[in-house]
Design a protein around this motif. Structure first.
Motif, PDB file in Angstrom:
ATOM      1  N   UNK A   1      -9.203  -0.970  25.861  1.00  0.00           N
ATOM      2  CA  UNK A   1      -9.906  -1.440  27.056  1.00  0.00           C
ATOM      3  C   UNK A   1      -9.166  -2.610  27.676  1.00  0.00           C
ATOM      4  N   UNK A   2      -8.997  -2.553  28.976  1.00  0.00           N
ATOM      5  CA  UNK A   2      -8.384  -3.683  29.647  1.00  0.00           C
ATOM      6  C   UNK A   2      -9.346  -4.871  29.646  1.00  0.00           C
ATOM      7  N   UNK A   3     -10.598  -4.614  30.005  1.00  0.00           N
ATOM      8  CA  UNK A   3     -11.644  -5.643  29.932  1.00  0.00           C
ATOM      9  C   UNK A   3     -12.786  -5.092  29.075  1.00  0.00           C
ATOM     10  N   UNK A   4     -13.205  -5.843  28.089  1.00  0.00           N
ATOM     11  CA  UNK A   4     -14.310  -5.440  27.220  1.00  0.00           C
ATOM     12  C   UNK A   4     -15.600  -5.331  28.046  1.00  0.00           C
TER      13      UNK A   4
ATOM     14  N   UNK B   1      -4.063  -8.604  27.434  1.00  0.00           N
ATOM     15  CA  UNK B   1      -2.746  -8.735  28.065  1.00  0.00           C
ATOM     16  C   UNK B   1      -2.099  -7.350  28.023  1.00  0.00           C
ATOM     17  N   UNK B   2      -2.144  -6.656  29.142  1.00  0.00           N
ATOM     18  CA  UNK B   2      -1.708  -5.253  29.155  1.00  0.00           C
ATOM     19  C   UNK B   2      -0.224  -5.102  28.834  1.00  0.00           C
ATOM     20  N   UNK B   3       0.596  -5.950  29.420  1.00  0.00           N
ATOM     21  CA  UNK B   3       2.047  -5.804  29.211  1.00  0.00           C
ATOM     22  C   UNK B   3       2.405  -6.064  27.752  1.00  0.00           C
TER      23      UNK B   3
ATOM     24  N   UNK C   1       4.162  -2.077  36.083  1.00  0.00           N
ATOM     25  CA  UNK C   1       4.888  -3.241  35.569  1.00  0.00           C
ATOM     26  C   UNK C   1       4.717  -3.391  34.064  1.00  0.00           C
ATOM     27  N   UNK C   2       3.556  -2.998  33.559  1.00  0.00           N
ATOM     28  CA  UNK C   2       3.307  -3.120  32.125  1.00  0.00           C
ATOM     29  C   UNK C   2       3.916  -1.967  31.336  1.00  0.00           C
ATOM     30  N   UNK C   3       4.398  -0.946  32.037  1.00  0.00           N
ATOM     31  CA  UNK C   3       4.941   0.218  31.348  1.00  0.00           C
ATOM     32  C   UNK C   3       3.887   1.088  30.706  1.00  0.00           C
TER      33      UNK C   3
END
Lengths: 414, 414
Positions: free
Chosen positions: A170-173, A181-183, A213-215
């Motif tokens: 999850x990007x945000x809980x 931190x996605x990257x 950008x994060x791949x």
């Protein structure tokens, strides 16, 4: 006391570069709506597009609208539009089906990219459908297994090993609002040879998301929260360009075929993002979403993020300053950079407290077992709304009006 | 000539027990719409329900409408309503997702009911997405295979053997309109130890369907053709009561959980039809469908069937009487009891002929390679519409006006 007074808050609203956007939304003046992270508010444009679709297109042109009104291409048109909000270059996002179904597609595709590996990792504190779908994927793949990481055991990072094919994160809980931190995490997942599947339900439209950008490999998300697409509006899926053309998914319906209208007997998947479509989409809901997305023209996502942090900072400061000793505990990271656009507060009697808030026109939601959850949509909320919410919350807690028996009854759906 | 004249046809309309229903539909008086088997016509009630959902519920009550407007239960509410039209007792049908996705659920569930068997049989002349999805199911099950039966090879009946787990079969052929005997074929499939999955896309709302009486196991269908639910309105799935509680499907999203709002970490499927739900449904499209289904109150499905056969019989008689020698060949069974509610005609230049018809206000559709397809929705068509359609068709063929170059251009979507 060090928190801003009413005059200072009015100045913040007056200087808000996004303040003018509120007028585009159909908001009741009598309420403070802090549940846009559950169901977003309609814009006039969304309602207008829906009416146009129903009257001029469906009733007016009937079957011809599949061509003349561009219905068939809506999933990729809206996908590109959402792509612009989540850091995805064109051709990598399509709007279709539900988040759950898109998780299924993405996890299967990820497993196919790593055929020698057998494990999917997911976080135990995920919104449950992600876990349920991961179980469903595993149930179709002999030898595959789901390993849960997270708060009570090893972290995802600690669990990464040579058997892990895919990591669903999850990007945000959804409950605490904690932001990953996605990257950095994507890099860790890649270093372990696995594929990253990001759930953006609580970040798309709430803050800048940099998928390319994060791949990132895959991502999914819903459109009815911060994107305001309407109840149950279709979800989206992102597939990184580098995987397209070589990756398949088993929901191989005709909308994903290379030539859907050739009516061929055998399936040949499209080589682009369309392969992640399956069947005919709900056009009326899709058209409301199209209208909803118009609001983003010209919105600076960094201004959006700055306002989101300012709104949630203000809420936390006011709550901690004025409701100290009233049984609330902050569950959301205090550092703005580490949270999404929501604030979660623990209270032992969260259910009746939330019902009392709603009865007073402050609409948030309850998450079991004892969380008050407040979402802050920067497109339509004012700093004055934050002040009013805290005014009401403080009054309810001090007066203990939440003890009224009518607030104890649980609704079927929360 | 033995076909009825204009006066006789006007009498047929005057005596039509369903004739009054036409006024409920938003139909252009200038057109004859024979494409309700592709996209049905909206009723006023469907549009009204949609507006109500968008304004009073979404804008008016926001998140509260999940409870107060009954959104969460719409899939089972509408499922039962459709169940009444397809011979299914309550609790066996749910409206959700797309036909393609429901085929995926049903085939996986069927394979799980017959774990020792490895083959799915489908008909080569199925609407292609059924075949594509069957391929997708097979792709997730080691050793499983898809065997195609039908027009050019062995029939389904001939292919039934001890390795067949599931048979996916069309109730009405989407191209020719040929109608299967559901009870007889289901009995043959069961005698071979296999499970029957029926595709009702071209029969639900077109004729009485007796799922329970036929002993069907699973069925799927769309709601945007004869049920007039709107473009891409959600599909339905039927699971016979006797299989519920013991059968699973891998699209195990939270709406299929026994306790979706308990937010548990592990999946436990509902023991009823809700297990065949997955994620959050497109409520706006669902509410248009709810409005569309109101028209069925008090409709006698045997009167509907009688009118359907009378309309298609009249069309065939008029075409064969007046267009003899003009290059048309009937592709639909001549015997009324053996066809659905459509007529398919072969013509070597079917594409431009259909474009010329559409330009003259007779809306049918083209199916590759050379079929003119005409759907007859008994709820809103008049016998006079049939006469007008044949008048125009005859004129186009005699005058060869279809040779106009503007009719040669193929649209992207057909």
């Amino acid at each position: 006391m060090t928190f801003p007074d009413r005059a200072a808050i009015e100045t913040m609203d007056a200087q808000d570069p996004l303040g003018h956007l509120r007028d585009a939304f159909l908001l009741s003046p009598d309420e403070v709506y802090l549940d846009g992270n559950s169901l977003g508010v309609p814009t006039r444009a969304a309602q207008d597009e829906l009416m146009r679709a129903a009257r001029d297109e469906w009733a007016g042109q009937l079957i011809r609208s599949w061509n003349s009104a561009g219905w068939f291409d809506l999933p990729v048109e809206l996908g590109d539009r959402i792509g612009g909000l989540i850091g995805a270059a064109a051709g990598q996002v399509v709007v279709a089906d539900t988040t759950s179904i898109n998780v299924y597609k993405a996890l299967h595709a990820a497993m196919r990219l790593r055929p020698g590996r057998k494990a999917i990792i997911a976080e135990s504190n995920s919104f449950p459908t992600d876990l349920y779908i991961a179980e469903g994927v595993v149930s179709t793949l002999p030898g595959a297994r789901l390993r849960l990481g997270g708060v009570d055991g090893a972290t995802i990072e600690e669990m990464l090993d040579g058997d892990v094919a895919a990591v669903l994160v999850n990007h945000v809980d959804y409950r605490t609002g904690a932001l990953r931190d996605m990257a950095a995490l994507t890099a860790r997942i890649h270093a372990a040879g696995a594929v990253a599947v990001w759930d953006l339900c609580h970040s798309a439209g709430a803050l800048p998301v940099g998928l390319d950008a994060a791949g990132a490999d895959f991502a999914v998300g819903c459109t009815y929260k911060y994107l305001n697409g309407g109840p149950g509006s279709p979800a989206f899926i992102y597939v990184a360009q580098r995987h397209q053309g070589q990756v398949s998914q088993p929901l191989s319906g005709w909308w994903g075929h290379a030539r859907p209208f050739a009516f061929e007997t055998g399936y040949e998947g499209d080589t682009g993002i369309r392969r992640f479509q399956c069947g005919t989409q709900p056009i009326l809901s899709m058209r409301a979403l199209k209208g909803a997305l118009q609001i983003w023209d010209g919105v600076d996502l960094h201004q959006l993020r700055a306002k989101s942090i300012a709104l949630t900072d203000l809420f936390i400061r006011l709550v901690e300053g004025r409701c100290a000793g009233l049984g609330l505990t902050l569950e959301t990271p205090r550092e703005g950079a580490r949270r999404g656009s929501q604030v979660a507060l623990h209270h032992d009697h969260a259910w009746p407290v939330m019902q009392a808030l709603i009865a007073r026109g402050v609409i948030g939601d309850f998450r079991a077992p004892s969380t008050l959850r407040f979402g802050f949509t920067p497109l339509y909320l004012r700093y004055a709304d934050v002040l009013r919410a805290v005014d009401v919350l403080e009054d309810i807690l001090r007066s203990e009006s939440w003890r009224d028996p009518r607030f104890a009854v649980k609704a079927a759906v929360t």
